[in-house]
Design an enzyme around this catalytic site. Structure first.
Site, PDB file in Angstrom:
ATOM      1  N   LYS A   1       8.340  -4.346 -16.310  1.00  0.00           N
ATOM      2  CA  LYS A   1       9.109  -3.225 -15.776  1.00  0.00           C
ATOM      3  C   LYS A   1      10.009  -2.629 -16.857  1.00  0.00           C
ATOM      4  CE  LYS A   1       9.464  -6.142 -11.675  1.00  0.00           C
ATOM      5  NZ  LYS A   1       9.552  -7.486 -12.250  1.00  0.00           N
TER       6      LYS A   1
ATOM      7  N   HIS B   1      12.029  -0.149 -12.842  1.00  0.00           N
ATOM      8  CA  HIS B   1      12.714  -1.293 -12.236  1.00  0.00           C
ATOM      9  C   HIS B   1      13.663  -0.886 -11.103  1.00  0.00           C
ATOM     10  CE1 HIS B   1      13.810  -5.697 -13.359  1.00  0.00           C
ATOM     11  NE2 HIS B   1      13.919  -5.506 -12.058  1.00  0.00           N
TER      12      HIS B   1
END
Length: 284
Positions: A81, A114
């Protein structure tokens, strides 16, 4: 709702890529020897989905463990991420290269934003970078984490590629029905982080009653609930015996009443922060 029948069982994402429904999360695994052992143990057991992130500071360990495991890279579904401070078009492309180098691979199976952060323009620019990486074949699927419905609406209004995944905090105390329903409507797979609420539900009476009935642990009951909801799960553990327990989900089935009773436990209670308020400083 399709439920996989073993640890290698997969679900199909909206672009045709298959993803194992059960994987290993590696949040807070920063001790090199411990993390390497845990990841290799999981791969030996048959786990084929590994979920990491730049902010976890263990991508190098993950890459090395996969390499040393003897399992072909192509057999492992590898996710990482982009962190909040690396959002933006150019910044994301640079962060992706850094992650790829640390993971010792030349492609990713899944790359995720994220957190949405507080800037719609910023996460849209980040998504544009993910679309670029996807079009180049550097990543097989792209998605988001912690996006609420309004974040998804803000993205879908301008995107060329619909996210394949929305990875969200999801467990019986936070069932996220509104987000899950929206994702289902838009053909976005839901993936649960903190799927067993970091074991905070171990003494919950309803779950213990259901666990006793099926001769399973509370964790196994919760994970099976996720599977029957069609959710991808990535429980984190460094202990092989717990990983084994987390993988033994395929020899029983929850009844509709069980599912209903677990759904009724929802309190809207988060372990992590509210995505609408969060900007920096926390990882999942």
């Amino acid at each position: 709702m399709k439920v996989v029948e073993n640890l290698q069982g997969t679900l199909t994402l909206n672009n045709g890529l298959v993803i194992p429904q059960v994987g290993l999360g590696v949040y807070k695994m920063t001790d090199e020897a411990e993390a390497n052992f845990a990841i290799q143990s999981a791969l030996r057991m048959g786990y084929r989905l590994i979920d990491t992130a730049a902010i976890y500071e263990n991508e190098q360990i993950v890459g090395q463990a996969i390499k040393e495991s003897g399992v072909n890279r192509e057999e492992v579904f590898l996710t990482t991420k982009v962190w909040n401070s690396d959002q933006g078009y150019d910044e994301t492309l640079k962060a992706f290269d850094t992650s790829l180098n640390k993971l010792q691979t030349n492609y990713l199976d899944l790359y995720l934003i994220h957190w949405p952060g507080k800037s719609k323009e910023k996460y849209r620019e980040t998504w544009r970078a993910l679309e670029q990486l996807y079009s180049e074949g550097a990543v097989k699927a792209i998605g988001v984490c912690n996006f609420q419905v309004h974040h998804l609406e803000g993205l879908l209004a301008v995107c060329n590629e619909v996210p394949a995944i929305n990875q969200i905090e999801n467990h019986p105390y936070l069932t996220q029905e509104k987000v899950r329903k929206y994702c289902q409507e838009k053909n976005i797979m839901v993936e649960a982080w903190s799927p067993i609420a970091r074991n905070r539900l171990a003494n919950e009476p309803t779950l213990n009653h259901i666990a006793k009935k099926h001769n399973k642990s509370v964790s196994q009951i919760i994970l099976r609930w996720h599977l029957q909801n069609g959710t991808v799960v990535i429980p984190k553990s460094i202990h092989p015996e717990r990983m084994k327990e987390n993988s033994e989900l395929f020899d029983f089935q929850l009844s509709l009443e069980d599912m209903k009773n677990i759904n009724a436990l929802n309190k809207g209670e988060r372990i992590g922060p509210d995505p609408d308020q969060f900007e920096n400083g926390f990882a999942n």
